[in-house]
Design an enzyme around this catalytic site. Structure first.
Site, short mmCIF file in Angstrom:
data_model
loop_
_atom_site.label_atom_id
_atom_site.label_comp_id
_atom_site.label_asym_id
_atom_site.label_seq_id
_atom_site.Cartn_x
_atom_site.Cartn_y
_atom_site.Cartn_z
N ALA A 122 0.85 -1.20 0.00
CA ALA A 122 0.00 0.00 0.00
C ALA A 122 0.89 1.25 0.00
CB ALA A 122 -0.91 0.01 1.23
N HIS A 123 0.68 2.11 -0.97
CA HIS A 123 1.44 3.36 -0.98
C HIS A 123 0.67 4.56 -1.54
CE1 HIS A 123 2.15 2.16 -5.20
NE2 HIS A 123 2.29 3.45 -5.41
#
Ligand code: UD1
Ligand code: UDP
Length: 383
Positions: free
Chosen positions: A218-219
């Site tokens: 997740a970014h």
């Protein structure tokens, strides 16, 4: 000899460049001179140099060393430094990948210097202009002279946005050529898969050889910059891990690592610490990532690249968002939009785990020869 300046900056662009530069070197040596400009948008060893080493990419000729910053500062710094390089190099084309701030900066600078732009990964749209990548890719597409798109869904958007689709050369900014090419990331996945599974030690080092595991990344700003969403995500990972007795390997992007350390994300951090089956590691190298993707039982991600790679490796995938710029992924039952609500993530996992052995992955991302087609088309268009 055609002179092409290639701009790379963020992790996925370095990886994408590997596919094209391989064809330049192996099939067009003496016909194409490539000058590689790294903007320095990503700079940590494990976000940049590791990919040059592993994917056999020649070291860049220039590093603009812009580093991190606000959108305006980062984009402006790239523009100023890149203009100098382009004045000196006077290339025939500027080659841009994807939709980062490095892409945007390159597009604006080159268009105003009348340098034709080649845009690889054109026509990608999430129909959401609050998404910084959407703004970047719209600008880049509209300043490009040669657009290469991966799948039919992009053509729908390019048509809607008024691109001429008759492909009558000569191509220029006012008469762009628009070509379906397949996904260069798929080229790389096929090219590196065997090596990745042979050399990667990440799974073994976590003691997970022969054990099922989920892979999660997740970014996206929409997830990392909103504490309630980051908390929802990790609560979802925790719930799935407990429901299926499943380890999670989570290679954290530095952006996510930094935010998890902040006070406003203390609760999310505590959830990660409390479950020993949630293994947070640093950013994985590409070969490690390919080994993780091909070994995973389930993939959860907000990454544009990783959601497609899940499909390439025929893995069920939950997209950690309410939307995807790759709608074709949703058509075959293997990829679901999971949002960031823990209950919804768990429900998606239950749905996918129940059918995972009977899912089908029809080929929708080309034949693994996208880069060869792209370079042949550039040569042909150049005349
Ligand atoms: C960028 C792209 C995004 C892409 C992603 C790929 C934009 C607007 N976003 O997002 O489209 O999906 O790259 O990974 O261009 N950082 C480090 N070390 C690094 C790089 C970044 O610590 O080597 C940290 C810094 O705190 C930085 C933050 O990560 O502020 C965000 O980096 P940035 O390049 O601005 O955006 P990404 O989230 O990486
Ligand atoms: N990737 C990697 N290590 C990681 C996470 C991703 O090598 O820890 C690779 C991934 O396999 C894919 C690309 O980076 O090839 C995707 O980049 P990222 O998720 O950073 O950005 P996006 O695709 O969302 O722009």
């Amino acid at each position: 000899m055609i002179k092409i300046v290639t701009v790379i900056g963020a992790r996925p662009q370095i990886i994408k460049a590997a596919a094209i530069t391989r064809v330049f070197r192996q099939q067009y040596a003496g016909q194409i001179e490539e000058i590689m400009v790294h903007t320095g948008q990503h700079y940590d060893q494990n976000m940049s140099q590791v990919f040059f080493d592993e994917l056999e990419i020649p070291q860049e000729h220039y590093n603009l060393q812009v580093g991190s910053g606000s959108h305006a500062k980062q984009t402006a710094a790239i523009m100023v430094a890149l203009e100098e390089v382009l004045l000196k190099e006077k290339p025939d084309y500027l080659l841009l990948y994807g939709d980062t701030n490095s892409t945007l900066a390159g597009a604006v600078v080159a268009a105003k210097m009348f340098i034709p732009i080649i845009h690889i990964e054109a026509g990608v749209r999430a129909e959401n202009k609050t998404n910084p990548e959407e703004l970047n890719r719209i600008v880049c597409d509209h300043y490009a002279s040669l657009l290469f798109y991966y799948t039919d869904s992009a053509l729908v958007y390019l048509k809607k946005e008024g691109f001429p689709l008759d492909n009558k050369a000569p191509f220029h900014i006012n008469n762009p050529g628009v070509f379906l090419c397949g996904d260069i990331m798929y080229d790389n996945s096929l090219y590196f898969r065997e090596k990745a599974n042979r050399v990667s030690t990440t799974i073994a080092s976590l003691g997970l050889t022969d054990k099922p595991f989920a892979l999660a990344t997740a970014h996206r700003d929409i997830n990392t910059d909103k504490p309630e969403r980051l908390l929802g995500l990790v609560q979802g990972f925790d719930a799935i891990s407990k429901a299926f007795d499943l380890d999670f390997i989570i290679p954290l992007h530095p952006r996510t690592t930094k935010l998890l350390q902040s006070a406003e994300n203390a609760e999310a951090n505590a959830v990660l610490q409390a479950n020993p089956k949630l293994h947070c590691i640093g950013p994985a190298s590409y070969l490690d990532m390919v080994a993780l993707e091909s070994g995973a039982t389930l993939i959860l991600t907000d990454s544009g690249g990783v959601q497609r790679e899940a499909y390439f490796f025929e893995k069920p995938c939950i997209i950690l968002n309410e939307e995807t710029p790759w709608p074709e992924l949703l058509e075959h039952g293997s990829t679901l939009l999971g949002s960031t609500q823990p209950e919804q993530l768990l429900a998606c996992a239950e749905q996918l785990m129940a059918v995972k052995d009977s899912l089908h992955y029809p080929p929708i991302f080309g034949d693994g020869k996208a880069a060869e087609f792209i370079v042949a088309t550039i040569m042909e268009s150049h005349g």
